[in-house]
Scaffold this motif. Sequence first.
Motif, PDB file in Angstrom:
ATOM      1  N   ALA A   1       0.834  -1.197   0.000  1.00  0.00           N
ATOM      2  CA  ALA A   1       0.000   0.000   0.000  1.00  0.00           C
ATOM      3  C   ALA A   1       0.873   1.252   0.000  1.00  0.00           C
ATOM      4  CB  ALA A   1      -0.923   0.008   1.210  1.00  0.00           C
ATOM      5  N   LEU A   2       0.373   2.304  -0.640  1.00  0.00           N
ATOM      6  CA  LEU A   2       1.016   3.614  -0.673  1.00  0.00           C
ATOM      7  C   LEU A   2      -0.086   4.661  -0.625  1.00  0.00           C
ATOM      8  CD1 LEU A   2       3.538   5.423  -1.067  1.00  0.00           C
ATOM      9  CD2 LEU A   2       3.151   5.232  -3.536  1.00  0.00           C
ATOM     10  N   MET A   3      -0.053   5.529   0.406  1.00  0.00           N
ATOM     11  CA  MET A   3      -1.147   6.471   0.594  1.00  0.00           C
ATOM     12  C   MET A   3      -0.612   7.824   1.056  1.00  0.00           C
ATOM     13  SD  MET A   3      -3.378   3.713   2.740  1.00  0.00           S
ATOM     14  CE  MET A   3      -3.658   2.097   2.023  1.00  0.00           C
ATOM     15  N   GLY A   4      -1.259   8.908   0.615  1.00  0.00           N
ATOM     16  CA  GLY A   4      -0.846  10.233   1.031  1.00  0.00           C
ATOM     17  C   GLY A   4      -1.890  11.275   0.681  1.00  0.00           C
ATOM     18  N   ASN A   5      -1.898  12.362   1.452  1.00  0.00           N
ATOM     19  CA  ASN A   5      -2.843  13.459   1.251  1.00  0.00           C
ATOM     20  C   ASN A   5      -2.071  14.772   1.246  1.00  0.00           C
ATOM     21  OD1 ASN A   5      -4.687  15.712   2.567  1.00  0.00           O
ATOM     22  ND2 ASN A   5      -6.088  14.200   1.716  1.00  0.00           N
ATOM     23  N   PHE A   6      -2.450  15.689   0.347  1.00  0.00           N
ATOM     24  CA  PHE A   6      -1.782  16.990   0.247  1.00  0.00           C
ATOM     25  C   PHE A   6      -2.832  18.091   0.153  1.00  0.00           C
ATOM     26  CE2 PHE A   6       0.007  20.529  -2.203  1.00  0.00           C
ATOM     27  CZ  PHE A   6       1.138  20.811  -1.443  1.00  0.00           C
ATOM     28  N   GLU A   7      -2.580  19.211   0.851  1.00  0.00           N
ATOM     29  CA  GLU A   7      -3.487  20.355   0.777  1.00  0.00           C
ATOM     30  C   GLU A   7      -2.688  21.649   0.782  1.00  0.00           C
ATOM     31  OE1 GLU A   7      -7.276  20.430   2.954  1.00  0.00           O
ATOM     32  OE2 GLU A   7      -6.608  22.315   3.853  1.00  0.00           O
TER      33      GLU A   7
ATOM     34  N   PRO B   1      -9.510  31.366   2.871  1.00  0.00           N
ATOM     35  CA  PRO B   1     -10.608  30.396   2.880  1.00  0.00           C
ATOM     36  C   PRO B   1     -10.543  29.368   1.758  1.00  0.00           C
ATOM     37  CG  PRO B   1     -11.362  32.446   1.903  1.00  0.00           C
ATOM     38  CD  PRO B   1      -9.942  32.704   2.383  1.00  0.00           C
ATOM     39  N   PHE B   2      -9.606  29.547   0.811  1.00  0.00           N
ATOM     40  CA  PHE B   2      -9.552  28.695  -0.372  1.00  0.00           C
ATOM     41  C   PHE B   2      -8.470  27.636  -0.224  1.00  0.00           C
ATOM     42  CE2 PHE B   2      -7.774  27.876  -4.653  1.00  0.00           C
ATOM     43  CZ  PHE B   2      -8.900  27.303  -5.235  1.00  0.00           C
ATOM     44  N   ALA B   3      -8.751  26.402  -0.679  1.00  0.00           N
ATOM     45  CA  ALA B   3      -7.777  25.324  -0.576  1.00  0.00           C
ATOM     46  C   ALA B   3      -7.866  24.412  -1.795  1.00  0.00           C
ATOM     47  CB  ALA B   3      -8.006  24.503   0.692  1.00  0.00           C
ATOM     48  N   LEU B   4      -6.724  23.877  -2.187  1.00  0.00           N
ATOM     49  CA  LEU B   4      -6.627  22.827  -3.198  1.00  0.00           C
ATOM     50  C   LEU B   4      -6.140  21.561  -2.506  1.00  0.00           C
ATOM     51  CD1 LEU B   4      -4.836  24.853  -6.032  1.00  0.00           C
ATOM     52  CD2 LEU B   4      -7.269  24.263  -5.937  1.00  0.00           C
ATOM     53  N   TYR B   5      -6.673  20.406  -2.893  1.00  0.00           N
ATOM     54  CA  TYR B   5      -6.288  19.182  -2.198  1.00  0.00           C
ATOM     55  C   TYR B   5      -6.132  18.031  -3.177  1.00  0.00           C
ATOM     56  CZ  TYR B   5     -11.122  17.559  -2.697  1.00  0.00           C
ATOM     57  OH  TYR B   5     -12.333  17.157  -3.212  1.00  0.00           O
ATOM     58  N   GLY B   6      -5.397  17.024  -2.737  1.00  0.00           N
ATOM     59  CA  GLY B   6      -5.233  15.792  -3.498  1.00  0.00           C
ATOM     60  C   GLY B   6      -5.044  14.631  -2.540  1.00  0.00           C
ATOM     61  N   ASP B   7      -5.516  13.456  -2.934  1.00  0.00           N
ATOM     62  CA  ASP B   7      -5.392  12.273  -2.091  1.00  0.00           C
ATOM     63  C   ASP B   7      -5.127  11.062  -2.984  1.00  0.00           C
ATOM     64  OD1 ASP B   7      -6.055  11.184   0.858  1.00  0.00           O
ATOM     65  OD2 ASP B   7      -6.817   9.751  -0.611  1.00  0.00           O
ATOM     66  N   LEU B   8      -4.153  10.238  -2.597  1.00  0.00           N
ATOM     67  CA  LEU B   8      -3.785   9.064  -3.387  1.00  0.00           C
ATOM     68  C   LEU B   8      -3.795   7.820  -2.516  1.00  0.00           C
ATOM     69  CD1 LEU B   8      -2.607   7.678  -5.947  1.00  0.00           C
ATOM     70  CD2 LEU B   8      -0.330   8.255  -5.056  1.00  0.00           C
TER      71      LEU B   8
ATOM     72  N   MET C   1      -5.267  -1.698  -7.120  1.00  0.00           N
ATOM     73  CA  MET C   1      -6.196  -0.574  -7.197  1.00  0.00           C
ATOM     74  C   MET C   1      -5.497   0.738  -6.866  1.00  0.00           C
ATOM     75  SD  MET C   1      -9.860  -0.235  -5.243  1.00  0.00           S
ATOM     76  CE  MET C   1      -9.160  -1.029  -3.798  1.00  0.00           C
ATOM     77  N   ALA C   2      -5.804   1.765  -7.653  1.00  0.00           N
ATOM     78  CA  ALA C   2      -5.349   3.125  -7.375  1.00  0.00           C
ATOM     79  C   ALA C   2      -6.562   4.045  -7.355  1.00  0.00           C
ATOM     80  CB  ALA C   2      -4.345   3.591  -8.438  1.00  0.00           C
ATOM     81  N   ILE C   3      -6.609   4.914  -6.360  1.00  0.00           N
ATOM     82  CA  ILE C   3      -7.686   5.898  -6.225  1.00  0.00           C
ATOM     83  C   ILE C   3      -7.030   7.262  -6.060  1.00  0.00           C
ATOM     84  CG2 ILE C   3      -9.775   6.562  -4.990  1.00  0.00           C
ATOM     85  CD1 ILE C   3      -9.744   3.740  -3.725  1.00  0.00           C
ATOM     86  N   LEU C   4      -7.246   8.142  -7.020  1.00  0.00           N
ATOM     87  CA  LEU C   4      -6.668   9.488  -6.982  1.00  0.00           C
ATOM     88  C   LEU C   4      -7.798  10.510  -6.974  1.00  0.00           C
ATOM     89  CD1 LEU C   4      -4.313  11.507  -7.149  1.00  0.00           C
ATOM     90  CD2 LEU C   4      -4.438  11.284  -9.640  1.00  0.00           C
ATOM     91  N   GLU C   5      -7.795  11.359  -5.963  1.00  0.00           N
ATOM     92  CA  GLU C   5      -8.827  12.400  -5.855  1.00  0.00           C
ATOM     93  C   GLU C   5      -8.163  13.775  -5.836  1.00  0.00           C
ATOM     94  OE1 GLU C   5     -12.221  13.955  -2.699  1.00  0.00           O
ATOM     95  OE2 GLU C   5     -11.589  11.853  -2.667  1.00  0.00           O
TER      96      GLU C   5
END
Length: 295
Positions: free
Chosen positions: A86-92, A97-104, A139-143
């Motif tokens: 498994a490989l997982m990480g979240n970035f923001e 008030p504004f934010a950009l995010y990503g999650d893998l 499985m890969a899930i990228l948001e």
Amino acid sequence: MHRLPRTLLCSVILSACLVLRAGAADLAPPPAAVEPAGAVPPAWSFRFVPYGWLIALNGTQTVRGRSAKVNASFPDIVEKSDTLVALMGNFEARRGPFALYGDLVWTRIGFESENVRTRAPAPGITTTVGRSLGLDIEMAILEVGAAYEVARSGPLALDVLGGVRYWHQKADLSFESARTVEVGDLELAGGLAFARSGSVDWLDPVIGARVRYAVAPGHELFLRGDVGGFGVGSTFSWQAVGGYGFDFGTYNGVTVSGVIGYRALSVDYAQGEGRRRYAFDMIQHGPILGVSLRW
């Protein structure tokens, strides 16, 4: 007679000095205006969270029209799986008030027969197959998306968010070849028949909301929920995440925190018919443990 003109002359000179002094004051440059603190644009802040998601799976996996019921807790997967990567990480990135995010999330999991059961075949498969012996899923899930803080009351803040969630999967379902009927579209190897999906990809739109509550300085509770799919990619998907973050300290300008919580992600996706049918109707859920790096 001479004293009156002298007094008048002194008065004129005094008046002229006062006028010149006032004129000099008018010609001096005005003091620099001080901008209010609120007018200064806020700087960007960043947060990266590598984490582990102790996944359990409950649902149905269909590969080439053959379906298997999956019911595996994380201890089952750790104890009996022949593969667990498994490989997982979240970035923001946030600015005001504004934010950009990503999650893998990327996982490769193998299940043994104790956690996989054969189900009725899909329409178009007239006969069943032998007892399923295993299931391997990559499985890969990228948001990716954006969030905006729409309300704040003291330590409580509410964000709305929207984005997309990309799914990539490969699944291999194995059976006892001696008991398997209709093996013409399956691969045979070592006494096993394999139904292989190949690469399957889809993209879901996602909308949701997040609540953040500052319990104390350096301590935060968060709760997030979203829904997606809407027939664009999957039929429907939903996610719920809740957790607690607590600061350890700051080192070289980077604030290090611990993150604990629980995450559940459900999706109902299907494509094709008969022997070409692929379906993934599954709930993935379990605790999350991570370290937050904020600067």
